[in-house]
Motif scaffolding. Sequence first.
Motif, PDB file in Angstrom:
ATOM      1  N   ASN A   1      23.623  74.219  44.344  1.00 50.61           N
ATOM      2  CA  ASN A   1      23.428  73.580  43.049  1.00 50.61           C
ATOM      3  C   ASN A   1      24.442  72.464  42.866  1.00 50.61           C
ATOM      4  N   GLU A   2      24.089  71.520  42.025  1.00 49.04           N
ATOM      5  CA  GLU A   2      24.921  70.313  41.886  1.00 49.04           C
ATOM      6  C   GLU A   2      26.289  70.588  41.290  1.00 49.04           C
ATOM      7  N   ASN A   3      26.464  71.653  40.504  1.00 50.97           N
ATOM      8  CA  ASN A   3      27.784  71.966  39.957  1.00 50.97           C
ATOM      9  C   ASN A   3      28.761  72.351  41.055  1.00 50.97           C
ATOM     10  N   ILE A   4      28.282  73.090  42.044  1.00 48.12           N
ATOM     11  CA  ILE A   4      29.147  73.470  43.165  1.00 48.12           C
ATOM     12  C   ILE A   4      29.565  72.228  43.946  1.00 48.12           C
ATOM     13  N   LEU A   5      28.631  71.341  44.198  1.00 46.35           N
ATOM     14  CA  LEU A   5      28.948  70.088  44.885  1.00 46.35           C
ATOM     15  C   LEU A   5      29.964  69.281  44.076  1.00 46.35           C
ATOM     16  N   GLY A   6      29.769  69.214  42.769  1.00 46.41           N
ATOM     17  CA  GLY A   6      30.699  68.491  41.896  1.00 46.41           C
ATOM     18  C   GLY A   6      32.088  69.094  41.915  1.00 46.41           C
ATOM     19  N   ILE A   7      32.161  70.407  41.917  1.00 37.88           N
ATOM     20  CA  ILE A   7      33.469  71.073  41.951  1.00 37.88           C
ATOM     21  C   ILE A   7      34.159  70.821  43.287  1.00 37.88           C
ATOM     22  N   ILE A   8      33.423  70.940  44.379  1.00 39.55           N
ATOM     23  CA  ILE A   8      34.013  70.707  45.708  1.00 39.55           C
ATOM     24  C   ILE A   8      34.512  69.266  45.815  1.00 39.55           C
ATOM     25  N   ALA A   9      33.691  68.308  45.418  1.00 37.63           N
ATOM     26  CA  ALA A   9      34.101  66.899  45.468  1.00 37.63           C
ATOM     27  C   ALA A   9      35.315  66.672  44.571  1.00 37.63           C
ATOM     28  N   GLY A  10      35.290  67.240  43.389  1.00 36.86           N
ATOM     29  CA  GLY A  10      36.401  67.077  42.452  1.00 36.86           C
ATOM     30  C   GLY A  10      37.695  67.695  42.949  1.00 36.86           C
ATOM     31  N   VAL A  11      37.590  68.849  43.592  1.00 36.91           N
ATOM     32  CA  VAL A  11      38.796  69.499  44.124  1.00 36.91           C
ATOM     33  C   VAL A  11      39.416  68.630  45.211  1.00 36.91           C
ATOM     34  N   PHE A  12      38.595  68.115  46.123  1.00 33.46           N
ATOM     35  CA  PHE A  12      39.137  67.244  47.169  1.00 33.46           C
ATOM     36  C   PHE A  12      39.800  66.004  46.559  1.00 33.46           C
ATOM     37  N   THR A  13      39.146  65.413  45.580  1.00 32.30           N
ATOM     38  CA  THR A  13      39.716  64.237  44.921  1.00 32.30           C
ATOM     39  C   THR A  13      41.006  64.609  44.201  1.00 32.30           C
ATOM     40  N   SER A  14      40.995  65.748  43.533  1.00 29.50           N
ATOM     41  CA  SER A  14      42.151  66.177  42.746  1.00 29.50           C
ATOM     42  C   SER A  14      43.368  66.465  43.612  1.00 29.50           C
ATOM     43  N   ILE A  15      43.134  67.097  44.759  1.00 34.15           N
ATOM     44  CA  ILE A  15      44.274  67.462  45.598  1.00 34.15           C
ATOM     45  C   ILE A  15      44.692  66.346  46.552  1.00 34.15           C
ATOM     46  N   SER A  16      44.030  65.205  46.454  1.00 34.75           N
ATOM     47  CA  SER A  16      44.366  64.096  47.363  1.00 34.75           C
ATOM     48  C   SER A  16      45.813  63.633  47.213  1.00 34.75           C
ATOM     49  N   MET A  17      46.416  63.868  46.065  1.00 36.65           N
ATOM     50  CA  MET A  17      47.808  63.459  45.856  1.00 36.65           C
ATOM     51  C   MET A  17      48.805  64.519  46.315  1.00 36.65           C
ATOM     52  N   MET A  18      48.330  65.684  46.731  1.00 38.33           N
ATOM     53  CA  MET A  18      49.242  66.747  47.165  1.00 38.33           C
ATOM     54  C   MET A  18      50.153  66.323  48.317  1.00 38.33           C
ATOM     55  N   PRO A  19      49.647  65.675  49.370  1.00 35.53           N
ATOM     56  CA  PRO A  19      50.569  65.259  50.433  1.00 35.53           C
ATOM     57  C   PRO A  19      51.672  64.324  49.914  1.00 35.53           C
ATOM     58  N   GLN A  20      51.318  63.430  48.998  1.00 32.11           N
ATOM     59  CA  GLN A  20      52.305  62.517  48.430  1.00 32.11           C
ATOM     60  C   GLN A  20      53.331  63.289  47.605  1.00 32.11           C
ATOM     61  N   LEU A  21      52.861  64.231  46.802  1.00 37.22           N
ATOM     62  CA  LEU A  21      53.746  65.036  45.970  1.00 37.22           C
ATOM     63  C   LEU A  21      54.697  65.854  46.834  1.00 37.22           C
ATOM     64  N   ILE A  22      54.177  66.471  47.878  1.00 34.62           N
ATOM     65  CA  ILE A  22      55.024  67.260  48.790  1.00 34.62           C
ATOM     66  C   ILE A  22      56.059  66.373  49.468  1.00 34.62           C
ATOM     67  N   LYS A  23      55.647  65.189  49.888  1.00 32.77           N
ATOM     68  CA  LYS A  23      56.575  64.240  50.531  1.00 32.77           C
ATOM     69  C   LYS A  23      57.688  63.832  49.573  1.00 32.77           C
ATOM     70  N   VAL A  24      57.338  63.543  48.331  1.00 29.66           N
ATOM     71  CA  VAL A  24      58.335  63.146  47.335  1.00 29.66           C
ATOM     72  C   VAL A  24      59.316  64.289  47.080  1.00 29.66           C
ATOM     73  N   ILE A  25      58.815  65.505  46.967  1.00 31.28           N
ATOM     74  CA  ILE A  25      59.691  66.658  46.713  1.00 31.28           C
ATOM     75  C   ILE A  25      60.627  66.886  47.899  1.00 31.28           C
ATOM     76  N   ARG A  26      60.102  66.802  49.110  1.00 29.47           N
ATOM     77  CA  ARG A  26      60.923  67.032  50.303  1.00 29.47           C
ATOM     78  C   ARG A  26      61.971  65.943  50.506  1.00 29.47           C
ATOM     79  N   GLU A  27      61.553  64.691  50.364  1.00 31.45           N
ATOM     80  CA  GLU A  27      62.445  63.567  50.684  1.00 31.45           C
ATOM     81  C   GLU A  27      63.236  63.057  49.483  1.00 31.45           C
ATOM     82  N   LYS A  28      62.823  63.463  48.278  1.00 34.21           N
ATOM     83  CA  LYS A  28      63.464  62.991  47.042  1.00 34.21           C
ATOM     84  C   LYS A  28      63.508  61.460  47.000  1.00 34.21           C
TER      85      LYS A  28
END
Length: 82
Positions: free
Chosen positions: A1-28
């Motif tokens: 169903n389209e809601n599942i597709l929307g959630i999956i797409a949204g989660v990937f988009t939402s977590i796209s900044m996680m690598p940047q956030l982790i890098k900032v926390i590690r390297e300050k």
Amino acid sequence: NENILGIIAGVFTSISMMPQLIKVIREKDVSNISLGMLLILITGLALWVVYGVLKTEWPIILTNALAVTLNTILLIFYFKFK
């Protein structure tokens, strides 16, 4: 169903900044982060949350709320390490 597709797409988009956030926390180091980009992104994501609420579209609400949260944390670290 389209809601599942929307959630999956949204989660990937939402977590796209996680690598940047982790890098900032590690390297300050936030020297390569654009404050303007971050503020514009958070504003746009918050508007998507409002839009989702108005349309009662849970995939839009939940995934963009997650993205607002992650990017706001990045913004906090931006000011902490600047």
